[in-house]
Enzyme design. Structure first.
Site, PDB file in Angstrom:
ATOM      1  CE  LYS A 157      42.092  39.545  38.682  1.00 18.97           C
ATOM      2  NZ  LYS A 157      41.137  38.615  39.223  1.00 18.97           N
ATOM      3  CG  ASP A 214      41.278  42.946  41.137  1.00 18.64           C
ATOM      4  OD1 ASP A 214      41.591  42.734  42.321  1.00 18.64           O
ATOM      5  OD2 ASP A 214      40.463  42.252  40.502  1.00 18.64           O
TER       6      ASP A 214
HETATM    7  O1  C5P Z   1      37.360  47.355  44.123  1.00 21.28           O
HETATM    8  P1  C5P Z   1      36.404  47.030  43.032  1.00 21.28           P
HETATM    9  O2  C5P Z   1      35.667  48.234  42.533  1.00 21.28           O
HETATM   10  O3  C5P Z   1      37.019  46.227  41.917  1.00 21.28           O
HETATM   11  O4  C5P Z   1      35.318  46.075  43.677  1.00 21.28           O
HETATM   12  C1  C5P Z   1      34.126  45.735  43.015  1.00 21.28           C
HETATM   13  C2  C5P Z   1      33.169  45.111  44.027  1.00 21.28           C
HETATM   14  O5  C5P Z   1      33.674  43.839  44.441  1.00 21.28           O
HETATM   15  C3  C5P Z   1      32.988  45.899  45.302  1.00 21.28           C
HETATM   16  O6  C5P Z   1      31.969  46.847  45.174  1.00 21.28           O
HETATM   17  C4  C5P Z   1      32.609  44.822  46.297  1.00 21.28           C
HETATM   18  O7  C5P Z   1      31.252  44.451  46.140  1.00 21.28           O
HETATM   19  C5  C5P Z   1      33.429  43.628  45.823  1.00 21.28           C
HETATM   20  N1  C5P Z   1      34.716  43.502  46.537  1.00 21.28           N
HETATM   21  C6  C5P Z   1      34.735  43.086  47.855  1.00 21.28           C
HETATM   22  N2  C5P Z   1      35.923  42.964  48.517  1.00 21.28           N
HETATM   23  C7  C5P Z   1      37.089  43.200  47.887  1.00 21.28           C
HETATM   24  C8  C5P Z   1      37.113  43.614  46.532  1.00 21.28           C
HETATM   25  C9  C5P Z   1      35.897  43.739  45.877  1.00 21.28           C
HETATM   26  O8  C5P Z   1      33.677  42.865  48.452  1.00 21.28           O
HETATM   27  N3  C5P Z   1      38.230  43.059  48.550  1.00 21.28           N
END
Ligand code: C5P
Length: 299
Positions: A10, A137
């Site tokens: 993406k 994501d």
């Molecule tokens: O959701 P995911 O595990 O992909 O997110 C990885 C990291 O990215 C989270 O631990 C956080 O630090 C950051 N993040 C965030 N806000 C979001 C998505 C991700 O702060 N909406």
């Protein structure tokens, strides 16, 4: 017997980021577009959960339980009282740790592949809820096309796209950690009033009409200053692509991959050549969008 799922990368055509929430995540208005770079994930019965990975960047992919593909198999198995005894093979073509949701894509693909292999017939809503548990994501990797993600990016509203868009993705050496980029965003915005994130009407309109110059004018990524602060050399890559004729350039998600929107496929090829020749990136990939989400391609 095995099941293979193909899943796209993406690009975020708009990534509006709010201030940090009490849970550490950030509220987003995240407009995702699926692009035609794909991983293929194959699952087959095994005596225990194992992962292998092939492809030029396979060495950078974790082969333990931190891999989202393994976590997807475990979560789905746990919900059905099964043991996640599968071998997962990832044929990796999406840039690793590049801000193109390659790890999330493998999570969504493994989930769909295991659901098919185990004959569970989960509903789309059940799969999407596991995807949201896996990462912000991951739901989009299942859905594909184009969508607005709100909340931490996991609550999706599908969007209409009226045409094909052409892109070049410049792959940088080494990855950037998503939490580190969000951390840098927090540091750069400390003491500032960060507005509530909202989707741009002009951007949604450009997607709906399929008009590349309008989309170019509306591309926006609030994480870009943070990614550039951690990796200043990305500014040269962005400049090289726009000088070579791209309509617009931006960092893809949390980076360090940079994305260049071009007017057509031919222009994408010439921008890719210029980027490679400049030495400001490791690889330049041409792709188009939108494309479908995770799909079973072999069983
Ligand atoms: O959701 P995911 O595990 O992909 O997110 C990885 C990291 O990215 C989270 O631990 C956080 O630090 C950051 N993040 C965030 N806000 C979001 C998505 C991700 O702060 N909406």
């Amino acid at each position: 017997m095995s099941v293979t799922v193909r899943v796209p990368a993406k690009v975020n055509v708009q990534l509006a980021v709010g201030s940090a929430r009490p849970d550490g995540f950030h509220d987003l208005a995240n407009v995702f577009l699926a692009v035609s770079l794909y991983d293929e994930v194959t699952v087959s019965p095994a005596s225990s959960l194992t992962i292998t990975c092939s492809g030029p960047d396979a060495g950078q992919v974790p082969l333990d339980r931190t891999n989202l593909a393994a976590r997807a198999a475990e979560l789905l198995a746990a919900r059905h009282g099964l043991s996640p005894d599968v071998h997962i093979h990832i044929a990796k073509d999406i840039p690793v740790a590049g801000g193109m949701a390659g790890g999330s894509a493998d999570g969504a693909a493994a989930l769909l592949a295991c659901d098919t292999l185990w004959g569970l017939g989960s509903t789309r809503a059940e799969l999407l809820s596991i995807c949201a548990e896996l990462g912000s994501d991951v739901p989009f990797s299942l859905v594909g096309g184009a969508a607005l993600g709100t909340g931490r990016g996991e609550r999706l509203t599908e969007l209409e796209v009226g045409g094909e868009f052409h892109w070049v993705f410049a792959v940088a050496d080494g990855g950037l950690s998503t939490p580190a980029v969000y951390g840098e965003f927090d540091r750069l915005t400390e003491g500032l009033a960060v507005p509530a994130p909202a989707a741009s009407p002009a951007l949604l309109d450009a997607l709906r009409t399929g008009d590349a110059p309008s989309l170019a004018g509306a591309l926006a990524n609030d994480l870009q200053p943070a990614a550039l602060s951690l990796r200043p050399s990305l500014a040269d890559t962005l400049q090289t692509g726009t000088s070579a004729g791209a309509l617009a350039a931006l960092v893809s998600g949390s980076g360090p991959t940079t994305a260049f929107l071009t007017k057509d496929e031919e222009s994408a090829r010439s921008v890719a050549e210029a980027l490679l020749a400049s030495g400001t990136c490791r690889e330049a990939r041409v792709a188009s969008s939108p494309t479908v989400g995770a799909r079973v391609v072999g069983a």
